[in-house]
Write a protein that holds these residues in place. Structure first.
Motif, PDB file in Angstrom:
ATOM      1  N   PHE A  13      -3.846   2.553 -13.393  1.00  0.00           N
ATOM      2  CA  PHE A  13      -2.637   2.561 -12.575  1.00  0.00           C
ATOM      3  C   PHE A  13      -2.204   1.113 -12.463  1.00  0.00           C
ATOM      4  O   PHE A  13      -2.787   0.355 -11.695  1.00  0.00           O
ATOM      5  CB  PHE A  13      -2.907   3.127 -11.183  1.00  0.00           C
ATOM      6  CG  PHE A  13      -3.201   4.610 -11.179  1.00  0.00           C
ATOM      7  CD1 PHE A  13      -2.200   5.531 -11.429  1.00  0.00           C
ATOM      8  CD2 PHE A  13      -4.480   5.065 -10.928  1.00  0.00           C
ATOM      9  CE1 PHE A  13      -2.466   6.880 -11.422  1.00  0.00           C
ATOM     10  CE2 PHE A  13      -4.749   6.421 -10.925  1.00  0.00           C
ATOM     11  CZ  PHE A  13      -3.748   7.329 -11.175  1.00  0.00           C
ATOM     12  N   VAL A  16      -4.921  -1.665 -12.066  1.00  0.00           N
ATOM     13  CA  VAL A  16      -6.193  -1.060 -11.638  1.00  0.00           C
ATOM     14  C   VAL A  16      -6.709  -0.105 -12.699  1.00  0.00           C
ATOM     15  O   VAL A  16      -5.977   0.783 -13.153  1.00  0.00           O
ATOM     16  CB  VAL A  16      -5.984  -0.287 -10.312  1.00  0.00           C
ATOM     17  CG1 VAL A  16      -7.304   0.265  -9.809  1.00  0.00           C
ATOM     18  CG2 VAL A  16      -5.339  -1.177  -9.282  1.00  0.00           C
ATOM     19  N   CYS A  40     -13.352   5.363  -5.971  1.00  0.00           N
ATOM     20  CA  CYS A  40     -14.123   4.999  -7.167  1.00  0.00           C
ATOM     21  C   CYS A  40     -13.633   5.741  -8.406  1.00  0.00           C
ATOM     22  O   CYS A  40     -14.154   5.539  -9.489  1.00  0.00           O
ATOM     23  CB  CYS A  40     -15.604   5.241  -6.952  1.00  0.00           C
ATOM     24  SG  CYS A  40     -16.040   6.978  -6.950  1.00  0.00           S
ATOM     25  N   LYS A  42     -13.076   9.345  -8.644  1.00  0.00           N
ATOM     26  CA  LYS A  42     -13.523  10.736  -8.785  1.00  0.00           C
ATOM     27  C   LYS A  42     -12.338  11.683  -8.961  1.00  0.00           C
ATOM     28  O   LYS A  42     -12.300  12.476  -9.900  1.00  0.00           O
ATOM     29  CB  LYS A  42     -14.338  11.158  -7.547  1.00  0.00           C
ATOM     30  CG  LYS A  42     -15.465  10.214  -7.189  1.00  0.00           C
ATOM     31  CD  LYS A  42     -16.206  10.682  -5.954  1.00  0.00           C
ATOM     32  CE  LYS A  42     -15.389  10.742  -4.687  1.00  0.00           C
ATOM     33  NZ  LYS A  42     -15.079   9.453  -4.077  1.00  0.00           N
ATOM     34  N   SER A  43     -11.373  11.591  -8.046  1.00  0.00           N
ATOM     35  CA  SER A  43     -10.226  12.505  -8.122  1.00  0.00           C
ATOM     36  C   SER A  43      -9.430  12.272  -9.395  1.00  0.00           C
ATOM     37  O   SER A  43      -8.904  13.214  -9.991  1.00  0.00           O
ATOM     38  CB  SER A  43      -9.312  12.307  -6.914  1.00  0.00           C
ATOM     39  OG  SER A  43      -9.978  12.651  -5.739  1.00  0.00           O
TER      40      SER A  43
END
Ligand SMILES: Nc1ncnc2c1ncn2[C@@H]1O[C@H](COP(=O)(O)OP(=O)(O)O)[C@@H](O)[C@H]1O
Ligand SMILES: [Mg+2]
Lengths: 365, 574
Positions: A13, A16, A40, A42-43
Motif C-alpha cells: 500500500f 508500506v 502485521c 493478516k487481513s
C-alpha cells in the motif's frame, strides 16, 4: 474441499509492504491460523486469497485452480473463486432477514426453491440459529450474528473457509464459549481453513499449524507445540505467552551445553543443541512457569542452576503475590504463594527447556 | 449437503463475460459526453469567424479582440466584479453573525430562527427578487408606506447596492451552513481556556471563536463570490432597467434576446466566464483542503457551552426576528398575497382587491398551464433519471475497481465550474451542431439533459457521504459469496443506499423545479417551464401572473421539503 498454496505473496500500500513475500501451503482439510499483532498483514493476506485486493506479486492456487498469478497476470475476481470468508464485522446485510442472508449465495447459484429451503434449515440448525430465521441482524446479539455469518458462508460449501478474527467482537465470556463451539464445529466439518487472530489462546487451541506473522513477513510456521516450546526468535517467544528474557554472555561451551554469565557475574548452565561460540552475546528466554523459588539450602544440581535476584517490589494480587525482581540489571516478574521476606530471593532455573537467542536485546520484555 | 452445482463453491465461471465492464465504461462515456457537450462547442465557436453550423466559418483569434473592444465591456466586467464582491460581503457578514448567534449563544428561539434563515436556499433568487420587488420596489408595500409617513424612501433596488443586498441575503444561508459546521467543530477547551484566563464573552468571540471560523468563512466567501458572478436573475430584473449590465446579462442580451446573435462574441464571452469560474472552483478546492487541515483537534464529544448574551439577549432576538421577517418572510408572504389580489397597496383595503383572477389566467392561457405541467414533468422524471445516474456514478467511483474511477469522479464534479448561463448557451450550440437531434432541441428533454449535467455535483454531494458510511464489508461479502459487481449493486447496495437516493431525488427535484438560468437559453415554444415563464411574464409587466406562478413554485417546494423531512426523514443540509 481443496488445498491452498500461497507462494511469494507481496502486497504494497504505497510505501508500506503490508504482505512481504509470504508462502504457505495449507493441506486439504487442514486448519491453519495466521497469528500476529494488529497491522502485521493478516487481513491483507486473507483478502488476497478471497480476491478482494489484487496483490502485487506471487501466486495463489486452491485445489489446482489458479486464483492469482502475478507473473502471468492471472487474476480471478472474488465471485469466481468460491471461497468462504467470514468478516470481522460479520457484514450481515441489514435489509435482509437471517434466512434471506443465508439464501443469497444459494440464489446466486440458482439452487431450486425446495432444495434451498432444505439447505437453509440444515445450516441454521448446524449453527443452532433455526429459531431466528425471520429476525433481522440488528435484533441479534454479537454471538448470534457471528453464527449467522458463518452459516451464510457454509451454506454454499466453499472450497476453503477464511475466518478473520471471528471472535474478536465478542465479550470475554462469550468468546470462550464460541471458541469451544468453533473447535467442535471444525472437527465435524473438516474444511480447509485459514483462521486469523491476534489471540494466542485461540491460535494454540484451534489450529493444526500456526503461522506467526510480523511486519508482513512470516516469523515462524509450525504446530502449536513447536511454536510454544521452540520459538524461532525472540519476537515469537514474546508474542506466544509471557516470556522472560535475560541478556547474557556465553562464558564456556561444552558438549551440548553452555555456561552463561549474566550481567552481574552470576552463572547458569543451559542445555543447547548448537550453542553459540564462547564470548557471544545471547538472550536467555524462559517461561515464568519454568522458574521457581529455590528451597533453602538447595544448590545447583546437574538439572538446574540457582541464581539470586534482588527484590524490588511485592504486591498482593489475591491468593498470590506478584514480586518484581532485578536479576543482573534486567527486570523480572514472578508470581508466588508466599512473599519473600528478605531483600533477595534464590531462584531455580532448569538446565533444559530454556531457549538461547543469539544477539543482544531487541525484544526484551 | 447435495451437489446442486457443478463447481462446488464458485457461483461464476472463471472465463465468463464480465458485465460490469460495459456498464462502467458506458456510464463513464455518458458522463464525459454530458459534461463535454456544452464545453466543446463554446470553446470551438470562440475561435470561429461565423456560426459554428456555417460551412464557411474559418478559425480566428479575432473574437477575443472584438470582445475587448466592445463598447462598455470594461464597465460590464467592473459591474460584475462589484456585484459579486458586494453580495459576498453581505452574505458573509449576515451568515457569520447568524452562525454565531444561532449556533453558539443562548439566543431565544435560535432553532426556529435558524430554520427561517435558511429559507432563501430553497427558493430561487428569481422568486426572492420578485418578493423584494413587491415590498421594496418603487411601488412596493413598504416603500409606499414609508413615503406616506416619512417622504422619499432612502433605498433603491435598481442599483448595484440594492442588487447586492438581495443577492447577499439569498446567499447568506451558504455562509451560515459552512460557519455552523466549523463553529460546531470548535474545540470548547480553547474557548474555555480563554474564558478562564479572564477574557469576556465578546473578547473570546472576537479573539478565539471567530479566528477558528476563518477557514469556513474564506471557503464560503469564494463559493459565494462564484455564485455572485454567475447570478442572472437579480441583475436581469433590477440591473437592466437601470442600465447596469453584468457579464450574465451581457451574455443574455447578445444571445437569447438578440435577433441575429454574433456567435463568435457570445462564445468568447462565455469562454471567458468559464475560465474565471474554473479558476475560482479550483481555489475552492484548495481552500477546502486547508479547512480540513485546519480542523481543531479535540473531537466533538463535548458540545461547546453556549455564550451568555446577558442584557443583549432580547435586543439581539428582536434584531434577528426583524432580519428574518424583513428579508424572507415578508417578501415571500407579500408575493403570495399579491397572487391573490388584483393590486396591493397600503392605501387600499385588502378585502376590496382579493381575487382569484391571476390563477384563472394561469388556467386559461395555454402557455402558463403548459409551463407548470412541463416543470412537473421535467422535475419528477428528470430528477428520477438524474438520481439513477448519480447513484451509479457514486457506486462506480466509490465502490468498484473501475480503472478510470478517479477520472470519472473528477469529470462528474466538473459541472460545478460551469455557470448555468454557459451551460445553456453550450447545450444550445451542441444541439445546433447535431442535426439528428432536432426533435430533442424543441422539447423539454433538452432541459432535462442540461439540468442533469448541471446538478450531477449537487446530487453526488448528497449521495457520497451516506454511501461512504455503508461498510465496504457489506458489498465485499456479497462478492466473495459469488455475486458479480452488478448483482451486488442491485441486490445489496441499491437497497442500502435508499435513504441517500431519496435525499438526492428531493434535492434534485427542488433544483430542477426552480431552475431558470440554463432554461432561458434552451426553451422553445411548447417547452416553457415555470422559470422561463416567470421571466417572460415579468418582461410583459404582468405582476399578478408572475406572483401566482411564483406562489405555485414556493408552495410545491415547501410541500416537497416537508414531505421529504417528515416521511423519509431526509436531511437536506449539514
Ligand atoms: N487499504 C489500505 N490502504 C493502505 N494501507 C493499508 C490498507 N489496508 C491495510 N493497510 C496497511 O497494511 C498493513 C496490514 O494491514 P492488515 O492486513 O489489515 O493487518 P492485520 O489484519 O494483521 O491487523 C497495516 O500497516 C495497514 O495499515
Ligand atoms: Mg485485520
Amino acid at each position: 474441499m481443496a488445498d491452498l498454496k500461497i507462494e511469494g505473496l507481496v502486497k504494497r500500500f504505497g510505501e508500506v509492504r503490508a504482505v512481504d513475500d509470504v508462502s504457505i501451503h495449507v493441506a486439504d482439510g487442514e486448519f491453519v491460523t495466521l497469528l500476529g499483532p494488529s497491522g502485521c498483514g493478516k487481513s491483507t493476506t486473507l483478502a488476497a486469497v478471497a480476491g478482494l485486493d489484487r496483490p502485487d506479486a506471487g501466486r495463489i492456487t486452491v485445489g489446482g485452480k489458479v486464483y492469482f498469478d502475478g507473473s502471468r497476470g492471472t487474476y480471478l475476481p472474488p465471485e469466481a473463486r468460491g471461497c468462504g470468508l467470514v468478516f470481522q464485522s460479520y457484514a450481515l446485510w441489514p435489509h435482509m432477514t437471517v434466512a434471506d442472508n443465508v439464501a443469497f449465495p444459494l440464489t446466486l447459484r440458482k439452487v431450486k426453491a425446495a432444495e434451498r429451503k432444505r439447505r437453509i434449515a440444515e445450516v441454521l440448525a448446524l449453527v443452532e440459529m433455526e429459531p431466528y430465521a425471520d429476525r433481522y441482524p440488528h435484533m441479534l446479539s454479537g454471538g448470534q450474528q457471528q453464527r449467522v455469518a458463518l452459516a451464510r458462508t457454509l451454506v454454499y460449501q466453499p472450497s476453503i473457509l477464511l475466518l478473520d478474527e471471528p471472535l474478536s467482537n465478542l465479550d470475554a465470556k462469550l468468546r470462550d464459549r464460541a471458541r469451544t463451539w468453533l473447535a467442535e464445529l471444525r472437527t465435524r466439518l473438516g474444511l480447509t481453513t485459514i483462521y486469523v487472530t491476534h489471540d494466542q489462546i485461540e491460535a494454540l487451541s484451534l489450529s493444526d499449524r500456526i503461522v506467526v506473522m510480523n511486519g508482513g513477513r512470516i516469523a515462524q510456521l509450525g504446530t502449536p507445540q513447536d511454536i510454544y516450546e521452540r520459538p524461532a526468535d525472540p519476537f515469537v517467544a514474546d508474542f506466544i505467552g509471557t516470556t522472560n528474557f535475560l541478556p547474557a554472555r556465553v562464558a564456556a561451551v561444552a558438549g551440548g551445553a553452555a555456561t552463561l554469565e549474566l550481567a552481574d557475574g552470576q552463572r547458569v548452565d543451559i542445555a543447547a543443541e548448537r550453542p553459540p561460540e564462547s564470548g557471544a552475546q545471547v538472550m536467555l528466554a524462559f517461561r515464568p512457569e519454568q522458574m521457581r523459588v529455590a528451597a533453602s539450602g538447595e544448590g545447583a544440581t546437574p538439572d538446574g542452576s540457582v541464581i539470586t535476584a534482588r527484590v524490588l517490589s511485592r504486591s498482593y494480587v489475591g491468593g498470590r503475590w506478584q514480586v518484581g525482581l532485578d536479576l543482573g540489571g534486567g527486570p523480572l516478574r514472578l508470581e508466588i504463594e508466599t512473599p519473600p521476606h528478605a531483600d533477595a530471593v534464590r531462584l531455580w532455573l532448569p538446565r533444559s527447556g530454556c531457549i538461547l537467542f543469539r544477539g543482544a536485546a531487541n525484544a526484551a520484555a | 449437503m447435495s451437489n446442486a452445482i457443478a463447481e462446488p463453491g464458485a457461483a461464476a465461471a472463471p472465463g465468463r463475460f464480465r458485465r460490469e465492464v460495459p456498464i462502467q465504461y458506458g456510464m463513464a462515456a455518458l458522463v464525459v459526453v454530458l459534461v463535454a457537450a456544452p464545453l466543446v462547442p463554446i470553446l470551438y465557436q470562440s475561435f470561429l469567424t461565423g456560426a459554428l453550423y456555417d460551412h464557411d466559418a474559418r478559425l480566428t483569434l479575432g473574437n477575443f479582440a472584438r470582445l475587448a473592444q466592445t463598447d462598455g465591456f470594461g464597465t460590464v466586467l467592473w459591474n460584475t466584479f462589484l456585484l459579486a464582491a458586494l453580495s459576498t460581503i453581505v452574505a458573509q457578514v449576515f451568515g457569520t453573525a447568524a452562525a454565531i448567534l444561532f449556533g453558539r449563544t443562548d439566543l431565544p428561539g435560535a432553532r426556529v430562527l435558524g430554520e427561517l434563515f435558511l429559507w432563501p436556499i430553497y427558493l430561487s433568487a428569481l422568486v426572492l427578487s420578485f418578493g423584494w420587488y413587491s415590498i421594496y420596489g418603487p411601488a412596493g408595500y413598504i416603500t409606499l408606506f414609508w413615503q406616506s409617513i416619512l417622504g422619499e424612501a432612502p433605498w433603491n433596488l435598481y442599483s448595484i447596492g440594492g442588487m447586492a443586498v438581495i443577492a447577499g441575503v439569498s446567499q447568506a444561508p451558504l455562509a451560515y451552513l459552512y460557519c455552523l459546521s466549523s463553529a460546531g467543530m470548535t474545540d470548547p477547551t480553547l474557548e474555555e481556556a480563554a474564558r478562564v484566563s479572564g477574557a469576556g464573552t465578546f473578547r473570546t468571540l472576537w479573539r478565539i471563536t471567530l479566528p477558528l471560523m476563518m477557514p469556513a468563512i474564506a471557503y464560503s466567501a469564494v463559493l459565494n463570490f462564484t455564485i455572485g458572478l454567475e447570478l442572472l436573475s437579480v441583475p436581469l430584473i433590477f440591473g437592466e432597467p437601470a442600465g447596469v449590465t453584468v457579464l450574465t446579462t451581457f451574455l443574455y442580451n447578445i444571445s437569447a434576446t438578440s435577433p441575429r446573435p454574433d456567435h463568435g462574441l457570445v462564445a468568447t464571452a462565455a469562454a471567458l466566464m468559464l475560465v474565471v469560474i474554473v479558476f475560482l472552483v479550483w481555489l475552492q478546492g484548495r481552500l477546502l483542503g486547508n479547512t480540513r487541515r485546519f480542523v481543531t483537534l479535540g473531537g466533538k464529544a463535548t458540545r461547546p457551552r453556549p455564550f451568555r448574551l446577558g442584557g443583549l439577549r432580547w435586543p439581539l432576538f428582536a434584531a434577528c426576528v426583524a432580519y428574518v421577517v424583513l428579508t424572507g418572510v415578508a417578501p415571500i408572504g407579500m408575493l403570495v398575497l399579491r397572487a391573490f389580489t388584483s393590486f396591493l397597496s397600503p392605501m387600499v383595503p385588502l378585502v376590496d382587491v382579493l381575487t382569484l383572477e391571476n390563477f384563472e389566467i394561469l388556467w386559461r392561457e395555454p402557455v402558463y398551464a403548459r409551463s407548470i405541467t412541463n416543470s412537473f414533468v421535467v422535475s419528477l422524471v428528470g430528477a428520477a433519471g438524474a438520481t439513477a445516474l448519480i447513484g451509479m456514478i457514486a457506486l462506480i467511483v466509490h465502490r468498484s475497481e473501475f480503472r478510470f474511477r478517479n477520472a470519472l469522479h473528477y469529470t462528474a464534479l466538473f459541472p460545478r465550474a460551469i455557470p448555468g448561463v454557459v451551460a445553456g448557451i453550450g447545450f444550445f450550440y451542441a444541439f445546433a451542431l447535431l442535426p439528428g437531434l432536432g426533435g430533442i432541441r424543441n422539447s423539454i428533454w433538452i432541459l432535462v439533459i442540461a439540468f442533469t449535467m448541471r446538478f450531477i455535483p449537487t446530487g453526488l454531494g448528497a449521495v457520497a457521504p451516506m454511501l461512504l458510511q455503508v461498510s465496504p464489508d457489506l458489498d465485499r461479502a456479497a462478492r466473495v459469496q459469488g455475486a458479480d459487481w452488478w448483482t451486488t449493486t442491485r441486490r445489496i447496495m441499491a437497497p442500502l443506499m435508499r435513504p441517500a437516493l431519496v435525499a438526492c431525488y428531493t434535492i434534485l427535484f427542488i433544483s430542477f423545479f426552480k431552475e431558470y438560468s440554463t432554461a432561458i437559453f434552451l426553451f422553445a415554444p411548447g417547452s416553457e417551464v415555470i422559470g422561463t415563464a416567470l421571466l417572460q411574464t415579468w418582461v410583459q409587466g404582468e405582476v399578478g401572473v408572475v406572483a401566482s406562478l411564483a406562489a405555485i413554485q414556493v408552495v410545491v417546494i415547501a410541500v416537497c421539503i416537508t414531505t421529504a423531512r417528515t416521511i423519509f426523514g431526509v436531511k437536506l443540509h449539514g
